[in-house]
Design a protein around this motif. Structure first.
Motif, PDB file in Angstrom:
ATOM      1  N   VAL A 197     -14.608  17.207 -42.473  1.00 55.88           N
ATOM      2  CA  VAL A 197     -14.889  17.531 -41.072  1.00 55.88           C
ATOM      3  C   VAL A 197     -13.678  18.252 -40.450  1.00 55.88           C
ATOM      4  CG1 VAL A 197     -15.366  16.515 -38.802  1.00 55.88           C
ATOM      5  CG2 VAL A 197     -16.519  15.614 -40.845  1.00 55.88           C
ATOM      6  N   ALA A 198     -12.482  17.797 -40.824  1.00 57.26           N
ATOM      7  CA  ALA A 198     -11.261  18.379 -40.242  1.00 57.26           C
ATOM      8  C   ALA A 198     -11.003  19.803 -40.733  1.00 57.26           C
ATOM      9  CB  ALA A 198     -10.061  17.496 -40.565  1.00 57.26           C
ATOM     10  N   ALA A 199     -11.709  20.218 -41.768  1.00 52.91           N
ATOM     11  CA  ALA A 199     -11.518  21.582 -42.263  1.00 52.91           C
ATOM     12  C   ALA A 199     -12.414  22.579 -41.513  1.00 52.91           C
ATOM     13  CB  ALA A 199     -11.816  21.633 -43.760  1.00 52.91           C
ATOM     14  N   LEU A 200     -13.333  22.082 -40.694  1.00 45.41           N
ATOM     15  CA  LEU A 200     -14.263  22.983 -39.999  1.00 45.41           C
ATOM     16  C   LEU A 200     -13.565  23.695 -38.836  1.00 45.41           C
ATOM     17  CD1 LEU A 200     -17.335  20.539 -39.696  1.00 45.41           C
ATOM     18  CD2 LEU A 200     -17.038  22.386 -41.373  1.00 45.41           C
ATOM     19  N   PRO A 201     -13.599  25.024 -38.827  1.00 45.31           N
ATOM     20  CA  PRO A 201     -12.910  25.760 -37.755  1.00 45.31           C
ATOM     21  C   PRO A 201     -13.365  25.334 -36.348  1.00 45.31           C
ATOM     22  CG  PRO A 201     -13.489  27.257 -39.524  1.00 45.31           C
ATOM     23  CD  PRO A 201     -14.124  25.943 -39.856  1.00 45.31           C
ATOM     24  N   SER A 202     -14.657  25.086 -36.160  1.00 45.76           N
ATOM     25  CA  SER A 202     -15.116  24.728 -34.807  1.00 45.76           C
ATOM     26  C   SER A 202     -14.487  23.410 -34.353  1.00 45.76           C
ATOM     27  CB  SER A 202     -16.646  24.628 -34.765  1.00 45.76           C
ATOM     28  OG  SER A 202     -17.088  23.643 -35.677  1.00 45.76           O
ATOM     29  N   VAL A 203     -14.389  22.469 -35.278  1.00 42.68           N
ATOM     30  CA  VAL A 203     -13.804  21.159 -34.945  1.00 42.68           C
ATOM     31  C   VAL A 203     -12.313  21.331 -34.641  1.00 42.68           C
ATOM     32  CG1 VAL A 203     -13.230  18.873 -35.885  1.00 42.68           C
ATOM     33  CG2 VAL A 203     -15.499  19.858 -36.308  1.00 42.68           C
ATOM     34  N   ARG A 204     -11.620  22.054 -35.503  1.00 41.07           N
ATOM     35  CA  ARG A 204     -10.169  22.242 -35.299  1.00 41.07           C
ATOM     36  C   ARG A 204      -9.897  22.950 -33.975  1.00 41.07           C
ATOM     37  NH1 ARG A 204      -7.777  20.180 -39.249  1.00 41.07           N
ATOM     38  NH2 ARG A 204      -5.848  20.404 -38.091  1.00 41.07           N
ATOM     39  N   ASN A 205     -10.642  24.021 -33.715  1.00 43.13           N
ATOM     40  CA  ASN A 205     -10.369  24.764 -32.479  1.00 43.13           C
ATOM     41  C   ASN A 205     -10.575  23.898 -31.251  1.00 43.13           C
ATOM     42  OD1 ASN A 205      -9.587  27.058 -33.820  1.00 43.13           O
ATOM     43  ND2 ASN A 205     -11.666  27.876 -33.935  1.00 43.13           N
ATOM     44  N   ALA A 206     -11.641  23.113 -31.252  1.00 40.54           N
ATOM     45  CA  ALA A 206     -11.912  22.258 -30.085  1.00 40.54           C
ATOM     46  C   ALA A 206     -10.820  21.203 -29.916  1.00 40.54           C
ATOM     47  CB  ALA A 206     -13.282  21.594 -30.248  1.00 40.54           C
ATOM     48  N   LEU A 207     -10.413  20.582 -31.025  1.00 42.30           N
ATOM     49  CA  LEU A 207      -9.429  19.494 -30.907  1.00 42.30           C
ATOM     50  C   LEU A 207      -8.021  20.013 -30.612  1.00 42.30           C
ATOM     51  CD1 LEU A 207     -10.647  16.827 -33.489  1.00 42.30           C
ATOM     52  CD2 LEU A 207     -11.140  17.028 -31.054  1.00 42.30           C
ATOM     53  N   VAL A 208      -7.662  21.150 -31.208  1.00 41.06           N
ATOM     54  CA  VAL A 208      -6.326  21.713 -30.933  1.00 41.06           C
ATOM     55  C   VAL A 208      -6.223  22.057 -29.441  1.00 41.06           C
ATOM     56  CG1 VAL A 208      -4.807  23.702 -31.360  1.00 41.06           C
ATOM     57  CG2 VAL A 208      -5.876  22.519 -33.283  1.00 41.06           C
ATOM     58  N   LYS A 209      -7.295  22.603 -28.906  1.00 42.85           N
ATOM     59  CA  LYS A 209      -7.312  22.954 -27.480  1.00 42.85           C
ATOM     60  C   LYS A 209      -7.064  21.707 -26.621  1.00 42.85           C
ATOM     61  CE  LYS A 209     -10.481  25.448 -24.571  1.00 42.85           C
ATOM     62  NZ  LYS A 209     -11.832  25.969 -24.539  1.00 42.85           N
ATOM     63  N   LEU A 210      -7.769  20.650 -26.970  1.00 45.16           N
ATOM     64  CA  LEU A 210      -7.635  19.393 -26.229  1.00 45.16           C
ATOM     65  C   LEU A 210      -6.214  18.819 -26.377  1.00 45.16           C
ATOM     66  CD1 LEU A 210      -9.091  17.171 -24.624  1.00 45.16           C
ATOM     67  CD2 LEU A 210      -9.962  16.254 -26.776  1.00 45.16           C
ATOM     68  N   GLN A 211      -5.679  18.896 -27.591  1.00 45.63           N
ATOM     69  CA  GLN A 211      -4.328  18.358 -27.845  1.00 45.63           C
ATOM     70  C   GLN A 211      -3.282  19.131 -27.035  1.00 45.63           C
ATOM     71  OE1 GLN A 211      -4.444  18.854 -32.087  1.00 45.63           O
ATOM     72  NE2 GLN A 211      -5.970  17.240 -32.296  1.00 45.63           N
ATOM     73  N   ARG A 212      -3.426  20.444 -26.997  1.00 46.14           N
ATOM     74  CA  ARG A 212      -2.464  21.249 -26.230  1.00 46.14           C
ATOM     75  C   ARG A 212      -2.561  20.948 -24.746  1.00 46.14           C
ATOM     76  NH1 ARG A 212      -3.279  26.974 -29.289  1.00 46.14           N
ATOM     77  NH2 ARG A 212      -1.773  26.632 -30.944  1.00 46.14           N
ATOM     78  N   LYS A 213      -3.759  20.723 -24.296  1.00 48.74           N
ATOM     79  CA  LYS A 213      -3.968  20.428 -22.877  1.00 48.74           C
ATOM     80  C   LYS A 213      -3.268  19.122 -22.502  1.00 48.74           C
ATOM     81  CE  LYS A 213      -7.497  20.806 -19.402  1.00 48.74           C
ATOM     82  NZ  LYS A 213      -6.511  21.484 -18.570  1.00 48.74           N
ATOM     83  N   ILE A 214      -3.406  18.126 -23.377  1.00 47.09           N
ATOM     84  CA  ILE A 214      -2.773  16.832 -23.103  1.00 47.09           C
ATOM     85  C   ILE A 214      -1.252  17.006 -23.033  1.00 47.09           C
ATOM     86  CG2 ILE A 214      -2.356  14.498 -24.010  1.00 47.09           C
ATOM     87  CD1 ILE A 214      -5.145  14.651 -25.361  1.00 47.09           C
ATOM     88  N   ALA A 215      -0.701  17.869 -23.907  1.00 54.49           N
ATOM     89  CA  ALA A 215       0.758  18.005 -24.006  1.00 54.49           C
ATOM     90  C   ALA A 215       1.346  18.944 -22.953  1.00 54.49           C
ATOM     91  CB  ALA A 215       1.138  18.497 -25.394  1.00 54.49           C
ATOM     92  N   GLU A 216       0.456  19.618 -22.214  1.00 57.31           N
ATOM     93  CA  GLU A 216       0.882  20.655 -21.279  1.00 57.31           C
ATOM     94  C   GLU A 216       1.895  20.165 -20.245  1.00 57.31           C
ATOM     95  OE1 GLU A 216      -2.248  24.017 -20.355  1.00 57.31           O
ATOM     96  OE2 GLU A 216      -2.355  22.358 -18.939  1.00 57.31           O
ATOM     97  N   ASN A 217       1.556  19.048 -19.620  1.00 54.61           N
ATOM     98  CA  ASN A 217       2.395  18.598 -18.504  1.00 54.61           C
ATOM     99  C   ASN A 217       3.031  17.241 -18.727  1.00 54.61           C
ATOM    100  OD1 ASN A 217       1.651  20.843 -16.830  1.00 54.61           O
ATOM    101  ND2 ASN A 217      -0.381  19.884 -16.741  1.00 54.61           N
ATOM    102  N   THR A 218       3.001  16.765 -19.960  1.00 57.14           N
ATOM    103  CA  THR A 218       3.479  15.409 -20.225  1.00 57.14           C
ATOM    104  C   THR A 218       4.426  15.392 -21.416  1.00 57.14           C
ATOM    105  OG1 THR A 218       1.176  14.862 -19.770  1.00 57.14           O
ATOM    106  CG2 THR A 218       2.557  13.046 -20.459  1.00 57.14           C
TER     107      THR A 218
END
Ligand code: CDP
Length: 216
Positions: A97-118
């Motif tokens: 599942v972690a190799a799927l581009p759609s999954v990675r793109n969605a989760l990386v986006k979310l991870q970056r958002k969390i790290a943006e201001n914290t």
């Protein structure tokens, strides 16, 4: 003041989450377990009997899924899934599942958002290379396969799962191979990461070493 971000990457069972959790406490910063996010999506696909190769269905699930971290717990669509995502069934399916581009793109986006201001410490496979390439501190944790498998074997036993040591070794070897060889954001040490071999070291020794680098 600048945001502090710490990236911890490495193969399965290297001790990333134990170490990252402790450092987060000591430094009073947020800990994000990105593996837990891939595990949560895997759980949702399995529960809904969705074939990871069915791109359209996977995308629909991603659009309709909420993943949150609250007080150190992971919630999938408002349900605490801390325990369920660590089962052998998820271990066996997560790398696909972690190799799927759609999954990675969605989760990386979310991870970056969390790290943006914290201030964060994040652990995973591609934190230093893709998610937070500008992280101030990057560590690559590893250990011998025997030691990593032994740690995971003990952990699974403690949780009541009946798995042989040999099965744990082969599951970890298989997962590492898939994670290292996948096309998008494979497991790889960032050029500017510090390599930490935890073989034969206890948790306190590793923490001391990492904190030493951070506070240098
Ligand atoms: O705890 P363990 O090291 O066994 O695994 P994990 O960190 O919970 O990650 C589970 C799986 O998620 C990995 O084997 C990878 O396939 C995937 N993963 C990833 O692709 N990228 C990340 N940043 C984190 C995890």
């Amino acid at each position: 003041m600048d945001i502090i971000s710490i990236a911890i990457d490495g193969p399965a069972g290297a001790g990333k989450s134990t170490i990252a959790k402790r450092i987060a406490k000591v430094k009073n910063i947020l800990y994000i377990d990105t593996g837990a996010m891939y595990r949560a999506i895997t759980l949702k696909l399995l529960e809904n009997k969705i074939d990871p190769d069915d791109k359209e269905k996977v995308e629909l699930v991603l659009e309709d899924t909420k993943i949150q971290f609250l007080n150190g717990n992971i919630y999938l669509d408002e349900v605490n899934v801390n325990e369920e995502i660590r089962s052998p069934k998820i271990n066996e399916n997560v790398s696909k599942v972690a190799a799927l581009p759609s999954v990675r793109n969605a989760l990386v986006k979310l991870q970056r958002k969390i790290a943006e201001n914290t201030d964060v410490i994040m652990d995973g496979r591609d934190i230093g290379t893709r998610v937070l390439p500008y992280a101030k501190f990057k560590f690559f944790l590893t250990a011998s396969i025997e030691e990593r498998a032994k740690r995971r074997y003990i952990e699974l036993r403690e949780k009541g799962y009946d798995k042989s040591y040999e099965d744990v070794v082969s599951e970890i070897v298989k997962r590492d191979k898939m994670d290292t060889e996948r096309e998008l954001d494979p497991l790889k040490m960032a050029d500017d990461a510090i390599l930490v071999d935890t073989t034969g070291k206890n948790i306190d020794e590793v923490i001391k070493m990492i904190i030493g680098h951070i506070e240098d």
